[in-house]
Enzyme design. Structure first.
Site, PDB file in Angstrom:
ATOM      1  CG  ASP A 373     118.935  49.702 -13.031  1.00  0.00           C
ATOM      2  OD1 ASP A 373     119.227  49.318 -14.251  1.00  0.00           O
ATOM      3  OD2 ASP A 373     117.932  49.445 -12.463  1.00  0.00           O
ATOM      4  CG  ASP A 374     122.896  49.111 -17.383  1.00  0.00           C
ATOM      5  OD1 ASP A 374     124.153  49.241 -17.118  1.00  0.00           O
ATOM      6  OD2 ASP A 374     122.437  48.672 -18.394  1.00  0.00           O
ATOM      7  NE  ARG A 448     119.663  46.338 -22.898  1.00  0.00           N
ATOM      8  CZ  ARG A 448     119.783  46.698 -21.691  1.00  0.00           C
ATOM      9  NH1 ARG A 448     120.446  46.092 -20.682  1.00  0.00           N
ATOM     10  NH2 ARG A 448     119.176  47.815 -21.319  1.00  0.00           N
ATOM     11  CG  ASP A 483     118.901  43.311 -15.695  1.00  0.00           C
ATOM     12  OD1 ASP A 483     118.160  42.226 -16.122  1.00  0.00           O
ATOM     13  OD2 ASP A 483     118.827  44.474 -15.973  1.00  0.00           O
ATOM     14  CB  CYS A 531     116.003  41.942 -12.842  1.00  0.00           C
ATOM     15  SG  CYS A 531     115.535  42.834 -14.239  1.00  0.00           S
ATOM     16  CG  ASP A 553     112.282  45.757 -18.299  1.00  0.00           C
ATOM     17  OD1 ASP A 553     112.503  45.928 -17.220  1.00  0.00           O
ATOM     18  OD2 ASP A 553     113.298  45.442 -19.165  1.00  0.00           O
TER      19      ASP A 553
END
Ligand code: DGJ
Length: 732
Positions: A373-374, A448, A483, A531, A553
């Site tokens: 993932d990230d 974010r 995402d 996502c 989430d």
């Protein structure tokens, strides 16, 4: 499937189950006569038309003769049910399309011009659409001409042979030599002769997406909409109306969805005659599209499902439409590998060694596709920097070594991208600050710690495409998690002039679709999952490219049971991204059973699992491998108990050939012993099935009429049962 009665000027769009009638009147308006269960004929249409009016036709004042006249037809504009209401005249219920006249006037009045009936469904290159996929479909294309400007509108209404669904949209064509500003471009209008409905919609927030809310359809206007630049956590484009008495299995239900991922507006207006005027399409807040001469603006398709047999039948119609006509068709053929995702286990904190240990340990719980993932690119050790720089962070991770280890275990490998975003702390932003959306003369709103990239600018889309290409050409990648972690605030493009700023929201969607379709074309074997901070872009537009979407989430199974149940009213389980997670609530087995009623995947720190946890996960992993694709992925879903209305959540999925079925029963609060017969659905009455609850054999009829017997047992908080039914041979 579509007929035209020339004498009475009536179109009939139909299949075995549904009928949609409309009439071209002598004023050139197309009146909606009927939408509902199949009817072979409408007999005397004036009886229906008169029902709408108080027996007077509309008047008009002839400017040349300087006299008032009455239209000869019984049509009364503004009261009669229409396919396209006009704007700026007698009709005040709301027009689906508004354009500006040359002199600045807003009046818009589209009148019937011609029609054609074509086989198949429209196919579009820039936006997602309902795919034909080998099924017989017929489309009525009605052409309307604007009374003052050289602008045509084509209304497409498609019917599929085997579904209780119609698909509608408009195409607006500028035939003039001047730019035509369009200030509203909805996809459809549907006028119903009554308002005795409840409206169901799915509002929410981050980590609590898609609550199921039901309101009375009140007099006046009600809107379900998103102005967030994406379909959003706060509402979902799936909306439905149910007759006041309707239940899951009884009554008339009309469902709506839009093949689109951006701002939308679903608007009902109950007029003085208690009719319901429905408009649906791209949200018109700050919308203004400057349509160039000879160009066409295509509105996204709206999908309307009709059920006479309650809510579940409507759900099933949407499910099969999505599985057969929306998600990429090649997906059906592959068996989805069991996915392990690194995010909840370690978020940004990993290195090559720790990731290799994740890969190794994930094999113990059945992982077949490992997703990093990230955090693997640019300068990205937390969420404050790095977005926009799609270059491997070699100091942090040896990607090739991780991929090699996956392959050594026979696993596929996937990776995370957030292509539409940029952190101010990134090389991309430092080099091209104008690539961020928003007027930089004013403070921008970070979310974010990131800005949206200006995907209204093709140069920006190309830049990200080329960066992604470099990674995808170098490494063998089987899966991408796409995402999108913020909403759109300042919707100003530095690449567009003042006149075109009203196009930004829609152009952002065109940029998103452009990038993802180019990547899918160049890398046809990569599987994309959508996502957006969980389920903030759960819609048919995204599903056109990504056959599954991370639902939320929130992975606490107690909250998740609501999210998955509610999402599955509009979308098939095969699209609902669901993982067994680190969450401390309940044991792993319960979390795994719940994830099974979705796509099923794993997302935790695999290094710290105990032997018994591994055993629980392997047990459900085996069920996944043996049954998921046939019974859940491609099965028919029944909603048996809503967690919103009862103390339990219960769903059942039945394989297409009715040989197998899986039931989930998840309790909420502790419940003493009581009768609990769960009446199943969709089985073959004549067949015998063994159930895994008590290992007994009963007929399909028995399970449906008497029920699975979960009685006399104390159910503790969040107890969860997974019951598998399998056909056994023999006579009843
Ligand atoms: C939000 C997603 O929903 C999560 O699953 C994870 O991918 C994070 N973003 C990563 O930043």
């Amino acid at each position: 499937m579509i007929s035209y009665n020339e004498k009475e000027r009536i179109f009939h769009i139909y299949n075995k189950k549904i009928s949609y009638y409309m009439h071209v009147n002598f004023e050139g308006a197309v009146e909606t006569l009927y939408f509902g269960k199949f009817l072979p004929s409408l007999y005397n249409i004036d009886a229906i038309r008169k029902g709408d009016i108080d027996n007077n036709s509309s008047q008009y004042f002839d400017m040349n003769l300087e006299r008032e006249f009455t239209h000869p037809d019984i049509y009364k504009e503004g009261i009669a049910r229409n396919e396209i209401s006009s704007h700026g005249g007698r009709d005040k219920r709301g027009a689906p399309i508004i354009i500006s006249q040359k002199n600045g006037a807003f009046e818009t009045d589209f009148r019937y011009f011609s029609f054609e009936i074509v086989e198949g469904l429209p196919v579009y290159s820039d936006i997602p659409y309902v795919r034909e996929n080998g099924v017989k479909a017929t489309t009525l294309r009605i052409c309307y001409k604007e009374r003052r400007r050289a602008v045509l509108v084509y209304e497409n209404i498609t019917i599929l042979e085997d579904k209780d669904i119609v698909i509608k949209n408009f195409e607006i064509v500028n035939k003039s030599n001047e730019i035509v500003p369009i200030t509203r471009a909805f996809s459809m209008q549907l006028d119903l002769p009554d308002n005795q409905y409840k409206i169901h919609h799915f509002p929410g927030r981050w980590a609590y997406e898609r609550e199921h809310r039901v309101n009375d359809l009140v007099e006046g206007v009600q809107e379900v909409f998103s102005n967030k630049g994406r379909s959003s956590h706060e509402e979902n484009p799936f909306v439905f109306l149910s007759e006041n008495e309707a239940t899951n299995t009884y009554g008339r239900v009309i469902g709506f969805n839009l093949v689109y991922s951006g701002n939308f507006m679903f608007r009902t207006y109950t007029d003085m005659l208690m009719g319901c005027h429905i408009l649906y399409g791209i949200g018109d807040e700050d919308f203004r599209w400057m349509l160039n001469p000879k160009e066409t603006f295509i509105t996204p398709q709206a999908v309307i499902a009709y059920s006479e047999e309650g809510i579940d039948k409507m759900s099933q119609e949407f499910h099969s439409l999505i599985k057969e006509h929306i998600v990429p068709p090649e997906i059906d053929k592959i068996k989805k590998p069991l996915l392990f995702n690194s995010w909840e286990g370690c978020t940004f904190t990993f290195n090559t060694e720790s990731m290799l240990s994740y890969v190794d340990d994930s094999t113990k719980i059945g992982s077949e596709l490992f997703v990093l993932d990230d955090g693997w690119f640019g300068k990205r050790d937390d969420d404050t920097s790095g977005l926009g720089d799609w270059v491997l962070n070699e100091n942090k991770i040896n990607l090739q070594a991780v991929i090699d280890r996956c392959h050594k275990h026979g696993m596929k490998f996937g990776i995370w991208f957030e292509p539409e975003m940029v952190n101010p702390d990134s090389d991309l932003y430092r080099d091209y600050p104008q690539y961020a959306l928003g007027d930089r003369k004013l403070p921008l709103t970070p979310h974010r710690h990131q800005f949206l990239l200006d995907f209204a600018n093709q140069e920006v889309v190309d830049n990200i495409f080329h960066q992604m290409e470099l990674i995808l050409d170098k490494y063998p990648i089987d899966y991408i998690k796409w995402d999108n972690n913020r909403v759109t605030n300042e919707h100003f493009s530095n690449a567009l002039d003042a006149e075109h700023q009203g196009e930004v929201y829609h152009r952002l969607m065109l940029g998103y679709y452009n990038l993802i379709s180019r990547l899918r074309k160049k890398y046809p074997n990569i599987f994309f999952e959508g996502c957006a901070s969980g389920g903030g872009r759960f819609d048919l537009g995204t599903l056109f490219y990504c056959p599954q979407i991370w639902a939320s989430d929130e992975t606490d199974p107690i909250c998740r049971m609501f999210i998955q149940y509610n999402t599955s009213i509009g979308y098939p389980l095969s699209t609902i991204g669901s993982h067994v997670s680190n969450s401390k609530m309940t044991c792993y087995k319960t979390k795994a059973i719940l994830a099974l009623f979705g796509t099923y995947g794993l997302e935790m720190n695999p290094n710290v699992l105990t032997e018994s946890e591994i055993e629980e996960l392997c047990e459900i992993g085996d069920v996944y491998r043996k049954y998921h694709q046939e019974v859940i992925g491609n099965g028919t879903l029944y909603h048996l108990k809503s967690p919103q209305e009862t103390n339990a959540m219960c769903m059942q999925s039945v394989s297409k050939d009715k040989s197998k079925s899986i039931v989930i029963y998840m309790n909420k609060f502790k419940e003493q012993q009581q009768y609990r017969f769960i009446k199943l659905k969709g089985l073959d009455e004549e067949k015998l099935y063994r159930n895994s609850l008590d290992n007994e054999v009963f007929s399909g009829a028995y399970y449906q009429e008497v029920g699975l017997n979960l009685s006399r047992k104390v159910l503790y908080e969040f107890d969860c049962e997974l019951i598998i039914l399998e056909e056994v041979g023999g006579e009843i």
